[in-house]
Structure formats: C-alpha cells, structure tokens
Design a protein around this motif. Structure first.
Motif, short mmCIF file in Angstrom:
data_model
loop_
_atom_site.label_atom_id
_atom_site.label_comp_id
_atom_site.label_asym_id
_atom_site.label_seq_id
_atom_site.Cartn_x
_atom_site.Cartn_y
_atom_site.Cartn_z
N PRO A 1 -45.78 23.84 -15.25
CA PRO A 1 -45.23 24.54 -14.10
C PRO A 1 -46.34 25.16 -13.27
O PRO A 1 -47.35 25.60 -13.82
N SER A 2 -46.15 25.14 -12.00
CA SER A 2 -47.20 25.71 -11.17
C SER A 2 -47.12 27.23 -11.21
O SER A 2 -46.05 27.82 -11.20
N ILE A 3 -48.25 27.84 -11.35
CA ILE A 3 -48.29 29.30 -11.46
C ILE A 3 -48.75 29.85 -10.12
O ILE A 3 -49.90 29.66 -9.72
N THR A 4 -47.85 30.50 -9.44
CA THR A 4 -48.26 31.07 -8.16
C THR A 4 -48.78 32.49 -8.36
O THR A 4 -49.51 33.00 -7.55
N ARG A 5 -48.39 33.09 -9.48
CA ARG A 5 -48.86 34.44 -9.76
C ARG A 5 -50.33 34.38 -10.15
O ARG A 5 -50.83 33.36 -10.57
N GLY A 6 -50.98 35.51 -10.07
CA GLY A 6 -52.37 35.54 -10.47
C GLY A 6 -53.24 34.87 -9.42
O GLY A 6 -54.43 34.67 -9.61
N VAL A 7 -52.62 34.53 -8.30
CA VAL A 7 -53.35 33.87 -7.24
C VAL A 7 -53.61 34.87 -6.14
O VAL A 7 -52.74 35.65 -5.78
N ALA A 8 -54.81 34.86 -5.61
CA ALA A 8 -55.13 35.80 -4.55
C ALA A 8 -54.36 35.40 -3.30
O ALA A 8 -54.27 34.23 -2.96
N VAL A 9 -53.77 36.36 -2.63
CA VAL A 9 -53.13 36.04 -1.37
C VAL A 9 -53.98 36.56 -0.22
O VAL A 9 -53.47 36.99 0.79
N SER A 89 -43.37 35.66 -20.62
CA SER A 89 -42.57 34.48 -20.91
C SER A 89 -43.40 33.21 -21.04
O SER A 89 -42.87 32.13 -21.27
N MET A 90 -44.71 33.32 -20.92
CA MET A 90 -45.53 32.12 -20.97
C MET A 90 -45.78 31.68 -22.41
O MET A 90 -45.53 32.43 -23.34
N TYR A 91 -46.30 30.45 -22.55
CA TYR A 91 -46.62 29.96 -23.89
C TYR A 91 -47.69 30.82 -24.52
O TYR A 91 -48.51 31.43 -23.82
N VAL A 92 -47.70 30.80 -25.84
CA VAL A 92 -48.68 31.58 -26.60
C VAL A 92 -50.09 31.35 -26.05
O VAL A 92 -50.52 30.22 -25.89
N GLY A 93 -50.76 32.42 -25.75
CA GLY A 93 -52.14 32.32 -25.31
C GLY A 93 -52.30 32.14 -23.80
O GLY A 93 -53.30 32.53 -23.23
N GLU A 94 -51.26 31.58 -23.15
CA GLU A 94 -51.38 31.34 -21.71
C GLU A 94 -51.39 32.63 -20.90
O GLU A 94 -52.09 32.74 -19.90
N GLY A 95 -50.58 33.57 -21.33
CA GLY A 95 -50.50 34.85 -20.62
C GLY A 95 -51.83 35.56 -20.66
O GLY A 95 -52.33 36.05 -19.64
N GLU A 96 -52.44 35.60 -21.86
CA GLU A 96 -53.75 36.25 -21.98
C GLU A 96 -54.79 35.54 -21.12
O GLU A 96 -55.62 36.17 -20.46
N ALA A 97 -54.72 34.20 -21.13
CA ALA A 97 -55.68 33.42 -20.34
C ALA A 97 -55.53 33.74 -18.86
O ALA A 97 -56.51 33.93 -18.14
N LEU A 98 -54.28 33.83 -18.41
CA LEU A 98 -54.05 34.12 -16.99
C LEU A 98 -54.55 35.53 -16.64
O LEU A 98 -55.16 35.74 -15.59
N GLY A 137 -46.42 40.79 -26.87
CA GLY A 137 -46.67 41.99 -26.08
C GLY A 137 -47.96 42.66 -26.50
O GLY A 137 -48.76 43.08 -25.67
N GLU A 138 -48.18 42.74 -27.81
CA GLU A 138 -49.39 43.42 -28.30
C GLU A 138 -50.66 42.69 -27.89
O GLU A 138 -51.65 43.32 -27.53
N ARG A 139 -50.61 41.36 -27.94
CA ARG A 139 -51.81 40.62 -27.55
C ARG A 139 -52.08 40.76 -26.06
O ARG A 139 -53.22 40.92 -25.63
N LEU A 140 -51.01 40.73 -25.27
CA LEU A 140 -51.19 40.90 -23.82
C LEU A 140 -51.73 42.30 -23.53
O LEU A 140 -52.65 42.47 -22.72
N LEU A 141 -51.17 43.29 -24.20
CA LEU A 141 -51.61 44.66 -23.96
C LEU A 141 -53.08 44.82 -24.34
O LEU A 141 -53.86 45.42 -23.61
N SER A 142 -53.47 44.25 -25.47
CA SER A 142 -54.87 44.46 -25.87
C SER A 142 -55.81 43.70 -24.93
O SER A 142 -56.92 44.19 -24.64
N THR A 143 -55.37 42.56 -24.41
CA THR A 143 -56.19 41.86 -23.40
C THR A 143 -56.32 42.72 -22.15
O THR A 143 -57.41 42.87 -21.59
N LEU A 144 -55.21 43.30 -21.74
CA LEU A 144 -55.24 44.14 -20.54
C LEU A 144 -56.19 45.33 -20.73
O LEU A 144 -56.99 45.66 -19.85
#
Ligand code: ATP
Length: 270
Positions: A1-9, A89-98, A137-144
């Motif tokens: 799926p195309s990810i429009t988020r995380g894209v600079a506008v 809601s992204m696949y494992v690891g994709e959210g952190e990567a984004l 959630g924990e992995r995303l939070l620690s990445t953030l």
C-alpha cells in the motif's frame, strides 16, 4: 500500500490569520516554534536549549493540525505528518521503520516540523491494559523516545504531537527534552467562533443580512471543523435553491444551523 503519511508536504501555506481565535496559544506557539528556528544563534549565545516537543491536546476538530501547519508556515519549516493509528496498524517493524525514516528525512530537510497525530495510540502508558500497551505499542514508543533524544544534536527539528487523550500519554514522553510544552487547545468561545466564521466566509459572497455575530452566539459547543462545515453547507443550500444564486443569505445559514447539532458535549471539554 502506498504510504502518504510520513511524507513531507513542503512548507504549508496556511498562516496564523487562517485560524480564528486562540490568540494566546498562537503567541506561545510562535515563541516555541519560530524563535528557535529563526534565532538559533541567540539561543546558542545564551546557552538555552529550544523546546524539542510540544503536545497539543483538546477535543477533535478544534485546530490542532491547523495550528501545527500554521506554525510550520510561520517558521518556513518543512512539514512531516505521521499518524499514531496508522503506525500502529502497520506490519511488524514497518511502523518503527517509518518513524525512523521520517526523523531522518526531517533532519535532512531541516528546519522541519514533525506532526504526530493521534499520538496516544503510539505513546500510550506502558503496562496499561489498553490495546495500545501491546508489544507493538511499546516498540513504537521506544523508537519514538530514541528519535526524540537524538534531536539533542540536531537543530531546527520540532515534534508537535496531538491527542484527544492527554492522560493516556506515557510519562516517559513528558521528561525534559521531550515534550517540554503541553498546550490545551480548547473549543472556540463566542469570539473565536465569530472569527472562525469570518475566516471561512472570507471567499464567499454573503448577503448583507448575514449576521456572523449572531451565528457565533447560536453555535455554542461547535468546533472549528463544524463551523467550517456550516459555512460550506450554507453555500450548497443557496445553490440548491437556485443554481444561479449570487449570494448566500441569512436564511441559508439558518437552515443549516437548525439542522446541525454539535458533536461535543459539555462533559468532554477538559
Ligand atoms: P483532530 O483531533 O480530529 O485531528 P484537529 O484538532 O487537528 O482535529 P483540525 O484538523 O485542525 O482539527 O481542524 C479541522 C478543520 O476545521 C480544519 O480544516 C480547519 O479548516 C477547521 N478549523 C478548526 N479550527 C479552526 C479555527 N480556529 N479557525 C479556522 N478554521 C478552523
């Protein structure tokens, strides 16, 4: 799926004048966002570190996103947008990567603002019982947290997070150097509603009988988004009545106003 988020506008075009009301809040944001970017040398001279993160909280539709965009415009900063719910809601690891990728690109494009909508979905309290306190959630939070701490070395990057549930945010994010500034964005009061109505009728042809002051009085608990909708619908009603209409009149606004009920209730206001 195309990810429009995380894209600079790029740099948003919205200015402070496009936001009705919230005078004090705009001033605070101006200081926290514009100063460090425009006067970074002055901060360095005095040895003061700029704010790295700002948490905006308040009911939906009351201009958190709009404020973040106007702040980016005022500071002439690139604007990156992330949604907590989408990351979650992204696949494992994709959210952190984004997340990591967005911070990396924001550093390259600095000055930048990273806007993080629905932050509570990712930054929910750890060890809680909600769905968000899961491993994802924990992995995303620690990445953030890692990325925000990394901002110490970078200049001209600011994270603006938005939430309707500030109490759900993990305390780790509130430590110094992370979200240093917490601002409540309230639903508009009468004066603010009047200004919002003015903003959204600016480019409309409205009749001399339209009394925006009175409409502002009659729309208690309406959010900015709902007031914007009211103006637009009044225009549609005028066209529906007569496709050759040249103005939107008071009766059109009245028709729409009568049919709308605000989604907010008094109990929801912090
Ligand atoms: P959510 O929590 O649902 O993301 P939000 O607080 O981020 O909502 P916005 O997306 O900024 O709200 O506002 C929604 C729309 O309402 C915007 O497109 C904007 O045009 C309008 N709006 C909201 N507040 C104002 C305001 N104070 N002045 C002018 N327009 C406003």
């Amino acid at each position: 799926p195309s990810i429009t988020r995380g894209v600079a506008v790029d740099i948003p075009k919205l200015s402070w004048d496009d936001i009705g009301g919230l005078k004090d809040l705009k001033k605070k944001l101006q200081q926290a966002v514009e100063w460090p970017i425009k006067h970074s040398a002055a901060f360095a001279r005095l040895g003061i570190s700029p704010v790295r993160g700002i948490l905006l909280h308040g009911p939906p539709g009351c201009s958190k996103t709009t404020l973040a965009k106007a702040a980016a415009h005022a500071a002439q900063a690139s604007f990156f947008s992330l949604s907590g719910a989408e990351l979650y809601s992204m696949y494992v690891g994709e959210g952190e990567a984004l997340l990591r990728n967005t911070f990396r690109r924001a550093r390259l494009a600095a000055p930048s603002i990273i806007f993080f909508d629905e932050a509570d979905v990712v930054a929910a309290k750890r060890g809680g019982s909600s769905r968000n306190s899961s491993a994802v959630g924990e992995r995303l939070l620690s990445t953030l947290l890692t990325e925000m701490d990394g901002l110490e070395q970078a200049n001209g990057i600011l994270v603006l997070a938005a939430t309707n549930r500030p109490h759900a945010i993990d305390a780790a994010l509130m430590r110094p150097g992370r979200f240093d500034l917490v601002l409540y964005v309230p639903p508009p009061d009468m004066e603010a509603r009047y200004e919002i109505l003015r903003v959204h009728t600016r480019n409309m042809k409205i009749g001399g009988d339209v009394d925006l002051k009175r409409i502002a009085e009659d729309t208690e608990l309406f959010t900015g988004a709902e007031l914007e909708g009211l103006c637009w619908e009044a225009g549609i009603v005028a066209l529906r009545e007569n496709i050759s209409a040249t103005v939107v009149s008071d009766k059109h606004f009245e028709t729409v106003k009568k049919s709308l009920k605000p989604a907010l209730t008094r109990d929801e206001i912090d």
